[in-house]
Motif scaffolding. Structure first.
Motif, short mmCIF file in Angstrom:
data_model
loop_
_atom_site.label_atom_id
_atom_site.label_comp_id
_atom_site.label_asym_id
_atom_site.label_seq_id
_atom_site.Cartn_x
_atom_site.Cartn_y
_atom_site.Cartn_z
N SER A 12 -13.16 -9.11 -14.02
CA SER A 12 -12.99 -7.77 -14.61
C SER A 12 -12.51 -7.89 -16.06
CB SER A 12 -11.95 -7.00 -13.80
OG SER A 12 -11.34 -6.02 -14.62
N SER A 13 -13.24 -7.28 -16.98
CA SER A 13 -12.78 -7.40 -18.37
C SER A 13 -11.58 -6.51 -18.63
CB SER A 13 -13.90 -7.17 -19.38
OG SER A 13 -14.71 -6.12 -19.02
N ALA A 14 -11.43 -5.41 -17.91
CA ALA A 14 -10.24 -4.58 -18.10
C ALA A 14 -8.98 -5.34 -17.63
CB ALA A 14 -10.39 -3.27 -17.35
N GLN A 41 -12.12 -2.50 -4.06
CA GLN A 41 -11.59 -1.49 -4.99
C GLN A 41 -11.60 -0.09 -4.41
OE1 GLN A 41 -14.43 -3.11 -5.22
NE2 GLN A 41 -15.97 -2.11 -6.45
N SER A 68 -6.19 0.01 -18.44
CA SER A 68 -5.76 -1.15 -19.23
C SER A 68 -5.22 -0.77 -20.62
CB SER A 68 -6.90 -2.16 -19.36
OG SER A 68 -8.00 -1.59 -20.05
N ASN A 110 -19.95 -1.10 -16.50
CA ASN A 110 -19.14 -1.24 -15.31
C ASN A 110 -20.04 -1.46 -14.09
OD1 ASN A 110 -16.92 -1.33 -13.70
ND2 ASN A 110 -16.19 0.72 -14.20
N ARG A 112 -20.19 -0.25 -11.08
CA ARG A 112 -20.74 0.90 -10.35
C ARG A 112 -21.86 1.59 -11.16
NH1 ARG A 112 -15.31 4.66 -10.13
NH2 ARG A 112 -14.67 2.90 -8.87
#
Ligand SMILES: N[C@@H](CCC(=O)N[C@@H](CS)C(=O)NCC(=O)O)C(=O)O
Length: 209
Positions: A12-14, A41, A68, A110, A112
């Protein structure tokens, strides 16, 4: 002192942004993995901590926080991290750079969103390459307005740099051609040499097995 816990997914980049921030501050933390590919999640445990069904979530200072950028600003304010310039104009520039990545580029890539695009006929790689290229093109232009310094804004790490590195990890992951983005590439080359950034890299935190 209460333990700091980061609910995170290695890719996850966040979450990667928050790992970088914690490392820059030398704040010890424990990680709890939320497996995005397994759908954790949107499982009940994660929805209690993060009603948006996302990562990251952090528990710190007796608080539970999501988003974030909000977490980075909280850490900046409470730990005097200096990730925003002192002057309002400088702060606006740094936030604009950070938002160009975190608010405009990242959300369309993202999981989704990209999965839905694939269900409508896009290819995952094509979708990612299109939007990462578009987003980095805009960021490159913004960065040329402030060409001085080795980082996104001057010579100290700011919120913008913390957002940039995870995005370039994603660009590499999806084989995006970065040759048209010399300023982005030069800043990334400096940042990737810094230990707090290296220690937050997905390959360093990927759960075993
Ligand atoms: N604006 C949020 C975005 C969080 C976010 O998009 N997280 C992604 C991983 S980078 C996620 O949890 N995706 C799960 C999904 O799409 O189902 C933040 O900055 O914290």
């Amino acid at each position: 002192m209460e333990e700091t816990v980061l609910f995170d997914y290695w890719r996850s980049s966040a979450a990667y942004r928050v790992r970088i921030a914690l490392n820059l501050l030398h704040l010890p933390y424990r990680t709890v993995s939320v497996d995005l590919l397994a759908g954790d999640q949107i499982g009940p445990e994660n929805l209690v901590r993060n009603p948006q069904g996302l990562v990251p979530t952090i528990e710190i200072d007796g608080l539970r926080m999501t988003q974030s950028l909000a977490i980075l600003e909280y850490l900046n304010d409470t730990r005097r991290a200096g990730w925003l310039p002192a002057d309002p104009a400088g702060r606006a520039v740094v936030r604009a750079l950070a938002y160009a990545v975190a608010v405009d580029l990242h959300p369309v890539c993202n999981l989704r969103v990209a999965r839905h695009a694939v269900s409508l006929g896009a290819t995952m790689e094509g979708w990612m390459q299109h939007f990462i290229t578009l987003g980095l093109n805009g960021l490159e232009g913004l960065l040329h307005r402030n060409p001085a310094g080795q980082f996104c804004y001057g010579d100290s790490v700011t919120l913008a740099d913390i957002c940039l590195v995870p995005q370039i990890y994603n660009a590499h992951r999806w084989a995006v051609d970065l040759s048209a983005f010399p300023r982005v590439s030069a800043i990334f080359a400096v940042l990737e040499e810094l230990l707090p950034f290296q220690m937050a890299h997905p390959d360093r935190v990927k759960p075993a097995g």
